[in-house]
Design a protein around this motif. Structure first.
Motif, PDB file in Angstrom:
ATOM      1  N   LEU A 488       0.083 -12.484  59.317  1.00 50.88           N
ATOM      2  CA  LEU A 488       0.378 -13.532  60.300  1.00 50.88           C
ATOM      3  C   LEU A 488       0.248 -14.855  59.572  1.00 50.88           C
ATOM      4  CD1 LEU A 488      -0.243 -11.023  62.017  1.00 50.88           C
ATOM      5  CD2 LEU A 488      -1.413 -12.503  63.651  1.00 50.88           C
ATOM      6  N   VAL A 489       1.354 -15.576  59.448  1.00 57.36           N
ATOM      7  CA  VAL A 489       1.389 -16.788  58.628  1.00 57.36           C
ATOM      8  C   VAL A 489       1.790 -17.972  59.489  1.00 57.36           C
ATOM      9  CG1 VAL A 489       2.379 -17.877  56.583  1.00 57.36           C
ATOM     10  CG2 VAL A 489       2.021 -15.396  56.612  1.00 57.36           C
ATOM     11  N   ALA A 490       0.919 -18.954  59.582  1.00 58.08           N
ATOM     12  CA  ALA A 490       1.241 -20.164  60.329  1.00 58.08           C
ATOM     13  C   ALA A 490       2.466 -20.831  59.717  1.00 58.08           C
ATOM     14  CB  ALA A 490       0.051 -21.124  60.325  1.00 58.08           C
ATOM     15  N   GLU A 584      -5.826  -3.385  67.547  1.00 57.58           N
ATOM     16  CA  GLU A 584      -5.282  -4.126  66.417  1.00 57.58           C
ATOM     17  C   GLU A 584      -6.312  -5.184  66.061  1.00 57.58           C
ATOM     18  OE1 GLU A 584      -1.223  -5.106  65.849  1.00 57.58           O
ATOM     19  OE2 GLU A 584      -0.609  -4.062  67.685  1.00 57.58           O
ATOM     20  N   ILE A 585      -6.737  -5.188  64.795  1.00 53.19           N
ATOM     21  CA  ILE A 585      -7.802  -6.075  64.335  1.00 53.19           C
ATOM     22  C   ILE A 585      -7.265  -6.944  63.206  1.00 53.19           C
ATOM     23  CG2 ILE A 585     -10.117  -6.196  63.319  1.00 53.19           C
ATOM     24  CD1 ILE A 585     -10.714  -3.496  64.568  1.00 53.19           C
ATOM     25  N   PHE A 586      -7.480  -8.248  63.353  1.00 51.72           N
ATOM     26  CA  PHE A 586      -7.048  -9.203  62.339  1.00 51.72           C
ATOM     27  C   PHE A 586      -8.235 -10.090  61.949  1.00 51.72           C
ATOM     28  CE2 PHE A 586      -3.270  -8.108  64.707  1.00 51.72           C
ATOM     29  CZ  PHE A 586      -2.276  -8.000  63.753  1.00 51.72           C
ATOM     30  N   MET A 587      -8.165 -10.603  60.736  1.00 52.26           N
ATOM     31  CA  MET A 587      -9.083 -11.638  60.261  1.00 52.26           C
ATOM     32  C   MET A 587      -8.258 -12.701  59.573  1.00 52.26           C
ATOM     33  SD  MET A 587     -12.023  -9.363  58.440  1.00 52.26           S
ATOM     34  CE  MET A 587     -13.262  -8.490  59.381  1.00 52.26           C
ATOM     35  N   GLY A 588      -8.866 -13.849  59.288  1.00 50.04           N
ATOM     36  CA  GLY A 588      -8.097 -14.836  58.550  1.00 50.04           C
ATOM     37  C   GLY A 588      -8.718 -16.204  58.521  1.00 50.04           C
ATOM     38  N   SER A 589      -7.911 -17.155  58.082  1.00 48.98           N
ATOM     39  CA  SER A 589      -8.378 -18.525  57.857  1.00 48.98           C
ATOM     40  C   SER A 589      -8.147 -19.433  59.048  1.00 48.98           C
ATOM     41  CB  SER A 589      -7.649 -19.115  56.639  1.00 48.98           C
ATOM     42  OG  SER A 589      -6.241 -19.154  56.877  1.00 48.98           O
ATOM     43  N   ALA A 590      -7.426 -18.970  60.054  1.00 50.57           N
ATOM     44  CA  ALA A 590      -6.909 -19.882  61.081  1.00 50.57           C
ATOM     45  C   ALA A 590      -7.809 -19.964  62.304  1.00 50.57           C
ATOM     46  CB  ALA A 590      -5.509 -19.440  61.509  1.00 50.57           C
ATOM     47  N   ASP A 591      -8.333 -21.151  62.568  1.00 50.99           N
ATOM     48  CA  ASP A 591      -8.862 -21.446  63.892  1.00 50.99           C
ATOM     49  C   ASP A 591      -7.689 -21.741  64.817  1.00 50.99           C
ATOM     50  OD1 ASP A 591     -11.667 -21.228  63.569  1.00 50.99           O
ATOM     51  OD2 ASP A 591     -11.686 -23.113  62.470  1.00 50.99           O
ATOM     52  N   TRP A 592      -7.975 -21.765  66.112  1.00 52.05           N
ATOM     53  CA  TRP A 592      -6.916 -22.093  67.067  1.00 52.05           C
ATOM     54  C   TRP A 592      -7.031 -23.567  67.442  1.00 52.05           C
ATOM     55  CZ3 TRP A 592      -6.290 -17.321  70.850  1.00 52.05           C
ATOM     56  CH2 TRP A 592      -5.750 -16.256  70.110  1.00 52.05           C
ATOM     57  N   MET A 593      -6.676 -24.389  66.464  1.00 53.04           N
ATOM     58  CA  MET A 593      -6.610 -25.845  66.624  1.00 53.04           C
ATOM     59  C   MET A 593      -5.167 -26.278  66.410  1.00 53.04           C
ATOM     60  SD  MET A 593      -9.824 -27.089  66.945  1.00 53.04           S
ATOM     61  CE  MET A 593      -9.954 -28.712  66.177  1.00 53.04           C
ATOM     62  N   ASN A 594      -4.818 -27.439  66.938  1.00 54.08           N
ATOM     63  CA  ASN A 594      -3.469 -27.964  66.698  1.00 54.08           C
ATOM     64  C   ASN A 594      -3.163 -28.027  65.211  1.00 54.08           C
ATOM     65  OD1 ASN A 594      -2.850 -28.351  69.410  1.00 54.08           O
ATOM     66  ND2 ASN A 594      -3.735 -30.395  69.456  1.00 54.08           N
ATOM     67  N   ARG A 595      -4.126 -28.534  64.436  1.00 55.03           N
ATOM     68  CA  ARG A 595      -3.885 -28.715  62.999  1.00 55.03           C
ATOM     69  C   ARG A 595      -3.666 -27.373  62.309  1.00 55.03           C
ATOM     70  NH1 ARG A 595     -10.144 -30.567  62.338  1.00 55.03           N
ATOM     71  NH2 ARG A 595     -11.075 -28.504  62.094  1.00 55.03           N
ATOM     72  N   LEU A 597      -2.635 -24.393  63.581  1.00 57.69           N
ATOM     73  CA  LEU A 597      -1.466 -23.621  64.010  1.00 57.69           C
ATOM     74  C   LEU A 597      -0.154 -24.334  63.742  1.00 57.69           C
ATOM     75  CD1 LEU A 597      -2.758 -22.119  67.380  1.00 57.69           C
ATOM     76  CD2 LEU A 597      -2.964 -21.221  65.054  1.00 57.69           C
ATOM     77  N   HIS A 598      -0.188 -25.666  63.653  1.00 55.41           N
ATOM     78  CA  HIS A 598       1.075 -26.411  63.577  1.00 55.41           C
ATOM     79  C   HIS A 598       1.210 -27.306  62.348  1.00 55.41           C
ATOM     80  CE1 HIS A 598       1.740 -24.926  67.582  1.00 55.41           C
ATOM     81  NE2 HIS A 598       0.667 -25.546  68.041  1.00 55.41           N
ATOM     82  N   ARG A 599       0.108 -27.572  61.637  1.00 53.35           N
ATOM     83  CA  ARG A 599       0.210 -28.493  60.500  1.00 53.35           C
ATOM     84  C   ARG A 599      -0.409 -27.913  59.230  1.00 53.35           C
ATOM     85  NH1 ARG A 599      -1.568 -31.875  64.603  1.00 53.35           N
ATOM     86  NH2 ARG A 599      -3.596 -32.202  63.614  1.00 53.35           N
ATOM     87  N   ARG A 600      -0.578 -26.612  59.200  1.00 57.11           N
ATOM     88  CA  ARG A 600      -1.185 -25.985  58.024  1.00 57.11           C
ATOM     89  C   ARG A 600      -0.502 -24.653  57.705  1.00 57.11           C
ATOM     90  NH1 ARG A 600      -7.796 -26.776  58.469  1.00 57.11           N
ATOM     91  NH2 ARG A 600      -7.787 -29.050  58.360  1.00 57.11           N
ATOM     92  N   ILE A 601      -0.676 -24.229  56.470  1.00 56.93           N
ATOM     93  CA  ILE A 601      -0.334 -22.863  56.085  1.00 56.93           C
ATOM     94  C   ILE A 601      -1.617 -22.050  56.209  1.00 56.93           C
ATOM     95  CG2 ILE A 601       0.422 -21.341  54.238  1.00 56.93           C
ATOM     96  CD1 ILE A 601       2.660 -23.062  55.287  1.00 56.93           C
TER      97      ILE A 601
END
Length: 664
Positions: A488-490, A584-595, A597-601
């Protein structure tokens, strides 16, 4: 329908208040309680540099669309500072004295210590002092450095001077005989008559200015590296966002100082006698008592990896999932070290966001480049407050022959991923590393994270696609042909996939089937994802959230929110979707913030191996069972301690996870 949300800044202050209350907890070891005061103060300093500028700007613009958040934020900060003072003076100072440790706090110097303090002042401190006389009726004549400490000294005949407290160059505390400790500030205060021999001192008050740190690198022209270096200089010259002053200062002097330094009324904050108490982290410990600190915890070793001659070969046979700091971070260092010297490794790719100041990982990458390997590193130069360190390492790697990729325009690369390509005959093996936290062996000692090492063909091929994209720097819209099935890639599929997973649970609930979602995050703020969670809860999905810091979602029927603040900083992001029992289990670097989800990889990755899926669920279950340090966030943004049921044993999640991991 309008989505009801908590204000993000008040939510963050609620989190920082939970940090503060750890300093008041008698179950926490004494010096760790002092450390929590330091963490609270450090957090508040960063808040004043990053968030207050935006709130001040909105307040000055009187934007009708924005609620009056600034006054509420300032009231809450003032309240918390009052609690801070009470914990420090009424609880921790007496507790230190009970252990025969005496920290001078606004009291006369004992004759037995005068000689030592006098010697330190004349031989060490005095050489760093820069007293400046000021005329408060004149335009500003001096610049107060960001987060530096100063003493405003008043004399007879309405004269004033400002003296720097050189805590950036000298230790903030001086250890004295008989287990006494004194602030550097007070060393200077005691000898003000010697510093100003021809004047009579009538008052002395501490002040500190915090300056805006949010400077856009796009303001600067030229290459990004030079832009960031220019920004670092400008940041320290930013506009004031907080003028912290000793509350005992006379109102007339306070107002004259505000006018002199051009400080707006809403930027003035009353404080105590001592500022910059993040320095409490360095409080000397003249009495060495193991009970003063957390007991040493030895990270678990993984026997299969200990016995392996080659970690990369082991990963080719089976995934490895690490839970740090409960398990050794050495295996991550070994991944990079083996890749650096393995003659069959031809290419190494990695993203770096926050790097340790003495990074062993970067040194391994430099060695790899010198060993003739193609090493490509995406260095995020815009990692706030780590820019200078990242610039320094980027230059060193480039000199060694590492191919350096700098930030993509308009995006930060926050993903924590690496890829090693190893030649085997006529083909290449791909060995990937994906994590929830930075490749930083320093913070890995006290940040809880998960790290997956895998040779899964689908995931590693998609990692290679991502690194190809990052090398071009073109907008994501130009790469719609990129299909991420496993990752899952922002900017590509992350938001759509998470939305679909939430909606699928809602469909199961509406069909009368069990439906559950468990999500662990650092921050939850993005409005659309919150709306999806609300809709799923309304459909009957049981939603449990573990959110350490900002949580703009308001708990309601079907959604429980808890927060854990303890010895280690909870940093992992974990996502579990029930899916009718086929989770289904995922982990990763992404918080659920505007920055994020929408301004970062960002990259989130699936956990496929049955054993590791079980481990993740067990660890999350222990966190949901915590009844010692966990709190429930209520609908008024208040932290409510978890109530222990009659006969229920104490469960401390971090201690329980440590014990659990040692059984694996």
């Amino acid at each position: 329908m309008q989505t009801v949300l908590f204000d993000r800044d008040l939510s963050w202050l609620s989190f920082n208040y939970r940090v503060l209350l750890m300093a008041a907890d008698p179950k926490v070891p004494l010096y760790e309680r002092v450390r929590f005061l330091s963490i609270f103060s450090s957090n508040l300093d960063e808040f004043s540099r990053v968030r207050l500028p935006a709130l001040l700007a909105l307040h000055q613009l009187k934007a009708e669309a924005e609620p009056a958040v600034l006054p509420a934020v300032q009231r809450e900060i003032s309240r918390q500072l009052g609690v801070f003072g009470e914990i420090f003076t009424q609880q921790l100072l007496p507790a230190l004295r009970n252990e025969d440790i005496h920290l001078y706090h606004n009291e006369p110097l004992q004759p037995a210590h005068h000689a030592a303090v006098r010697d330190y002042f004349y031989t060490t401190a005095m050489g760093f002092l820069q007293p400046v006389f000021i005329r408060l009726e004149q335009p500003v004549e001096m610049f107060l450095e960001n987060n530096a400490l100063y003493l405003v000294v008043s004399f007879e005949n309405d004269e004033h001077a400002i003296v720097n407290v050189p805590s950036h160059a000298l230790p903030r505390f001086l250890a004295l005989p008989d287990q006494h400790i004194i602030f550097l500030d007070d060393v200077i205060r005691h000898f003000l008559p010697q510093l100003f021999p021809s004047r009579k001192v009538t008052g002395c008050y501490s002040i500190k200015v915090t300056r805006d740190a949010e400077i856009d690198v796009d303001e600067f022209s030229g290459h990004l590296l030079q832009k960031v270096e220019n920004m670092l200089v400008r940041r320290e010259l930013g506009l004031p966002t907080r003028f912290l002053y000793d509350a005992s200062m006379p109102d007339t002097l306070r107002d004259r100082l505000a006018a002199y330094f051009r400080i707006a009324p809403q930027e003035m904050v009353a404080g105590g006698r001592y500022h910059h108490l993040r320095d409490l982290a360095d409080l000397p410990m003249p009495v060495r008592n193991p009970a003063f600190t957390y007991p040493k915890q030895v990270p678990a070793r993984i026997q299969a990896l200990e016995a392996a001659d080659c970690l990369l070969d082991t990963v080719m046979k089976q995934d490895v999932l690490l839970h740090v700091p409960y398990q050794h971070y050495d295996y991550i260092l070994r991944y990079f070290n083996e890749a650096a010297i393995d003659p069959d490794v031809r290419e190494i790719y990695v993203t770096l966001y926050r790097v340790a100041s003495g990074s062993q990982i970067v040194n391994a990458l430099i060695s790899a480049a010198k060993n003739g390997k193609q090493v490509t590193v995406m260095v995020e130069l815009k990692a706030r407050f780590d820019e200078a360190n990242n610039v320094r390492w980027a230059k060193r790697m480039k000199e060694a022959g590492v191919k350096i990729l700098y930030s993509i325009p308009g995006l930060k690369v926050h993903a924590k991923v690496a890829l090693v390509k190893r030649r085997r005959g006529y083909r290449y093996e791909h060995i990937g590393l994906m994590a929830t936290g930075n490749f930083n062996e320093s913070t890995a000692r006290f940040y809880t994270d998960h790290v997956l090492l895998t040779a899964h063909a689908g995931m590693t091929q998609e990692l290679e696609l991502l690194f190809i994209y990052m090398q071009t720097g073109l907008p994501p819209a130009r790469y719609q042909f990129m299909q991420f099935t496993h990752l899952l890639v922002a900017q590509f599929n992350l938001v759509d996939r998470f939305t679909a997973l939430i909606r699928r649970e809602a469909e199961h609930a509406r069909a009368g089937q069990p439906a559950r979602i468990v999500i662990k995050l650092n921050n939850l703020q993005e409005k659309q994802m919150i709306a999806e969670l609300y809709a799923a809860a309304d459909a009957g999905v049981e939603i449990t959230l573990i959110v350490r810091s900002i949580c703009c979602l308001v708990p309601r029927k079907g959604i429980r929110v808890r927060r854990i603040v303890d010895r280690f900083l909870e940093h992992a992001r974990v996502f579990i979707f029930h899916n009718k029992g086929e989770e289904e289990i995922f982990m990763g670097s992404a918080d659920w913030m505007n920055r994020n989800l929408h301004r970062r990889i960002e990259v989130c990755f699936p956990i496929y191996h049955p054993q590791y899926r079980r481990e993740v669920k067990d660890i999350i279950a222990l966190q949901l069972a915590d009844n010692t340090n966990a709190v429930i966030l209520d609908s008024q943004i208040v932290n409510i301690p978890v109530e222990k049921q009659p006969g229920e044993e104490d469960v401390n999640a971090q201690q329980a996870i440590q014990a659990y991991v040692h059984t694996l």
